[in-house]
Scaffold this motif. Structure first.
Motif, PDB file in Angstrom:
ATOM      1  N   GLY B 251      50.337 -95.933 -17.165  1.00 47.63           N
ATOM      2  CA  GLY B 251      49.932 -97.336 -17.206  1.00 47.63           C
ATOM      3  C   GLY B 251      48.424 -97.470 -17.120  1.00 47.63           C
ATOM      4  O   GLY B 251      47.830 -97.185 -16.091  1.00 47.63           O
ATOM      5  N   HIS B 252      47.817 -97.876 -18.249  1.00 51.41           N
ATOM      6  CA  HIS B 252      46.373 -98.112 -18.250  1.00 51.41           C
ATOM      7  C   HIS B 252      46.112 -99.575 -17.886  1.00 51.41           C
ATOM      8  O   HIS B 252      46.795-100.471 -18.382  1.00 51.41           O
ATOM      9  CB  HIS B 252      45.787 -97.886 -19.648  1.00 51.41           C
ATOM     10  N   SER B 253      45.102 -99.790 -17.058  1.00 50.98           N
ATOM     11  CA  SER B 253      44.648-101.150 -16.766  1.00 50.98           C
ATOM     12  C   SER B 253      43.232-101.303 -17.299  1.00 50.98           C
ATOM     13  O   SER B 253      42.485-100.323 -17.378  1.00 50.98           O
ATOM     14  CB  SER B 253      44.657-101.405 -15.253  1.00 50.98           C
ATOM     15  N   GLU B 254      42.880-102.538 -17.664  1.00 50.80           N
ATOM     16  CA  GLU B 254      41.546-102.775 -18.211  1.00 50.80           C
ATOM     17  C   GLU B 254      40.983-104.094 -17.694  1.00 50.80           C
ATOM     18  O   GLU B 254      41.670-105.115 -17.725  1.00 50.80           O
ATOM     19  CB  GLU B 254      41.603-102.811 -19.753  1.00 50.80           C
ATOM     20  N   SER B 255      39.754-104.037 -17.236  1.00 53.38           N
ATOM     21  CA  SER B 255      39.025-105.242 -16.860  1.00 53.38           C
ATOM     22  C   SER B 255      38.192-105.634 -18.073  1.00 53.38           C
ATOM     23  O   SER B 255      37.265-104.927 -18.449  1.00 53.38           O
ATOM     24  CB  SER B 255      38.132-104.932 -15.658  1.00 53.38           C
ATOM     25  N   VAL B 256      38.570-106.748 -18.701  1.00 49.81           N
ATOM     26  CA  VAL B 256      37.951-107.121 -19.979  1.00 49.81           C
ATOM     27  C   VAL B 256      37.165-108.428 -19.832  1.00 49.81           C
ATOM     28  O   VAL B 256      37.707-109.445 -19.382  1.00 49.81           O
ATOM     29  CB  VAL B 256      39.023-107.292 -21.082  1.00 49.81           C
ATOM     30  N   TYR B 257      35.905-108.378 -20.234  1.00 51.58           N
ATOM     31  CA  TYR B 257      35.084-109.595 -20.338  1.00 51.58           C
ATOM     32  C   TYR B 257      34.909-109.890 -21.811  1.00 51.58           C
ATOM     33  O   TYR B 257      34.595-108.996 -22.592  1.00 51.58           O
ATOM     34  CB  TYR B 257      33.715-109.370 -19.682  1.00 51.58           C
ATOM     35  N   VAL B 258      35.141-111.140 -22.187  1.00 48.04           N
ATOM     36  CA  VAL B 258      35.025-111.479 -23.605  1.00 48.04           C
ATOM     37  C   VAL B 258      34.212-112.760 -23.773  1.00 48.04           C
ATOM     38  O   VAL B 258      34.370-113.720 -23.011  1.00 48.04           O
ATOM     39  CB  VAL B 258      36.432-111.604 -24.257  1.00 48.04           C
ATOM     40  N   GLU B 259      33.288-112.721 -24.721  1.00 46.30           N
ATOM     41  CA  GLU B 259      32.569-113.941 -25.116  1.00 46.30           C
ATOM     42  C   GLU B 259      33.092-114.364 -26.478  1.00 46.30           C
ATOM     43  O   GLU B 259      33.139-113.554 -27.402  1.00 46.30           O
ATOM     44  CB  GLU B 259      31.058-113.691 -25.180  1.00 46.30           C
ATOM     45  N   VAL B 260      33.518-115.630 -26.571  1.00 47.28           N
ATOM     46  CA  VAL B 260      34.100-116.118 -27.817  1.00 47.28           C
ATOM     47  C   VAL B 260      33.059-116.927 -28.604  1.00 47.28           C
ATOM     48  O   VAL B 260      32.020-117.318 -28.075  1.00 47.28           O
ATOM     49  CB  VAL B 260      35.352-116.992 -27.541  1.00 47.28           C
ATOM     50  N   GLU B 261      33.351-117.166 -29.885  1.00 47.58           N
ATOM     51  CA  GLU B 261      32.440-117.946 -30.727  1.00 47.58           C
ATOM     52  C   GLU B 261      32.467-119.418 -30.306  1.00 47.58           C
ATOM     53  O   GLU B 261      31.439-120.065 -30.208  1.00 47.58           O
ATOM     54  CB  GLU B 261      32.862-117.831 -32.205  1.00 47.58           C
TER      55      GLU B 261
END
Lengths: 349, 349
Positions: B251-261
């Motif tokens: 089980g991989h976990s990911e902390s994701v930050y995303v900037e949208v248009e």
């Protein structure tokens, strides 16, 4: 201004994970001590601990226990600090508080000596020691701020269970063994002792440290965000945090992305800047697989930084991996450093 | 166009961690199979595995073994794919390759069916299955892209040892027990089997997955960066990754930050957008401490998303926690989904 005769010192929460480190740090740094008083809850009073080779009996922390104390190091939970720190101050002590109770109070300096030592001068009796995960990050950020200016910080943490106390360490170890033995486990403490649900920490990664706030962030995340701005005196600094608890005994790791005001420095220059920072050990040589690891930093006071590289898209963006012992620099060591600053600046009477 | 009679299928690397999941997924999804051939290295040939209740003897993977095969699922390491995938294609098979050998080849589609299923039509014999950590991230990003457009992604990963194979799982478990028993440990596999140094993974967090590249990023990080752009057909998307191995089995976990248009959506709206995404299960209720955990996603094909919240500084910034089984959606399940797409679109002859 240093006091050669030494001070009457009290350690509140002496029997806890941080308390233990506090005593060790006072010994290691040879902080000038005339007398030491070890205080705890009623439950732990009567225990005997060793300090500088002598046996000291732990006493119950009461308001009266602070009579004659000049310096009180608190690390027994926020409610104890709320109740007893003012009592200590009333009796003439300067309090260095390692809980979150007073950190965001306007009247209380929040200090990491490598970053804002001068702030201790503004104390009105209490000086707060920041959250462990904040301390190591601001130590790593300070040389970056000085050289390039700071604009935005995004951190994802990899935090050890010892940050949740000795019971959490025991829970992790027992769970680990039970799972290896194929037994069922019943989590009772982590992620947060006082919260409604508890989850397995062994062989897992739990994205909750401390209680959830109204805005969807945890209190730990808001501590990192708000404390960083306060320590660095940068209200407009953009800071975001995701805090995650791991099955690591001691040593917090952090994946930090930073955007600086003045970009363009090569990764090599950036590394040199970090390496010159106070309290930092650079450990960064990909060709030799050299980077900081939690297990390597246990017991050491430095903040270790590695995996430094430029963002591939923004020329003012950098990534780094920041590791430190959460009980040492993240708690006890920083508290004693604050005490040293107080001593050095003649602020302990 | 689906073929009712079924196909002659070969699984290369059948005895490995992903191979095992591949067989299970073919069974679970009831993929139309006329005959199955299990292939491996010479060393593992002769082993017997069970498929749909029947015993199948593993054979050595040779060029001739692919005679008559219509679909070959490869997961036996890059060098095996480099050598044998062209041999399979030469003999008329379509190859779905789960290694990094062909992923960035211009002639090879890199496919996550929830994102770019149509790309399978452009195959010239080989279709690549992306890296596990990339797959779960792009599944989570796809509904965000569709609704708001994507500008920048910064991910820090929390990856399980099973991504490094069955031997890595054994190493982690043995180390864990030895450390609990107070014994010394001698790391021999992780972080990277073929690299110069090996580090303790038990009770640690290791910021290296795969080999270091010239630019200071690891190959795993560059896979996440380059594969995301290729799968999403967005060369100008900003992507940065820090990949970290943890003592988690699967089980991989990911902390994701995303900037949208197009920013401005509330966290609630953003959650609804994610919840409608294909292949996603939203698990996000801070008031009930609901968020995805690695141990809860084992064996499940979905990508689990939670901890969704707005960035406190940028109104086009969002944070989320993305978890999936790296051997299922991250490998075997996605490979079989690609095979299903090929079947559905009449591309298997």
């Amino acid at each position: 201004m240093a006091n050669e005769a030494g001070y009457n010192v009290a350690v509140v929460g002496a029997t806890g994970a941080v308390g233990e480190q506090m005593l060790k740090t006072l010994e290691d740094k040879d902080f000038p001590i005339k007398s030491i008083k070890l205080l705890s809850s009623k439950r732990s009073a009567g225990k005997k601990l060793s300090f500088k080779g002598e046996e000291v009996t732990v006493e119950e922390a009461t308001p009266e226990a602070f009579e004659g104390i000049q310096l009180a190091l608190f690390s027994a939970g926020g409610s104890v600090s709320k109740k007893l720190a003012p009592e200590a101050v009333k009796r003439g002590a300067v309090v260095v508080d390692n809980t979150s109770a007073y950190r965001m109070d306007e009247d209380v300096p929040l200090v990491v000596p490598e970053v804002n030592e001068e702030d201790v001068k503004n104390h009105k009796g209490i000086i707060a020691n920041p959250n462990c995960s904040t301390i190591q990050m601001v130590v790593a950020l300070e040389p970056v701020r000085q050289k390039y200016g700071l604009k935005k910080v995004i951190v994802s943490t990899y935090q050890a269970v010892s940050g949740a106390g000795l019971e959490a360490i025991t829970e992790m170890k027992e769970q680990s063994r039970d799972i290896l033995d194929g037994k069922e486990v019943t989590p009772e403490i982590l992620p947060v002792g006082g919260d409604k649900k508890h989850y397995q920490i062994a062989y897992n990664a739990v994205p909750q440290i401390d209680l959830f706030q109204e805005n969807g962030y945890t209190f730990e995340e808001m501590k990192m965000i708000n404390e960083t701005k306060k320590i660095m005196h940068m209200n407009s600094l953009e800071v975001a945090a995701t805090c995650v608890r791991l099955p690591v005994e001691t040593g917090h790791s952090e994946s930090v992305y930073v955007e600086v005001e003045n970009g363009g420095a090569s990764a090599e220059e950036f590394k040199n800047t970090i390496a010159e920072g106070e309290g930092i050990t650079l450990k960064d040589d990909p060709s030799q697989q050299e980077y900081p690891l939690a297990i390597d930093c246990v017991g050491l006071p430095d903040v270790f930084v590695g995996r430094i590289r430029r963002d591939l898209d923004r020329d003012n963006g950098y990534h780094m991996w920041v590791v430190s012992d959460n009980l040492v620099k993240g708690a006890a060591y920083n508290s004693v450093q604050i005490a040293e600053s107080l001593d050095k600046l003649g602020l302990l009477k």
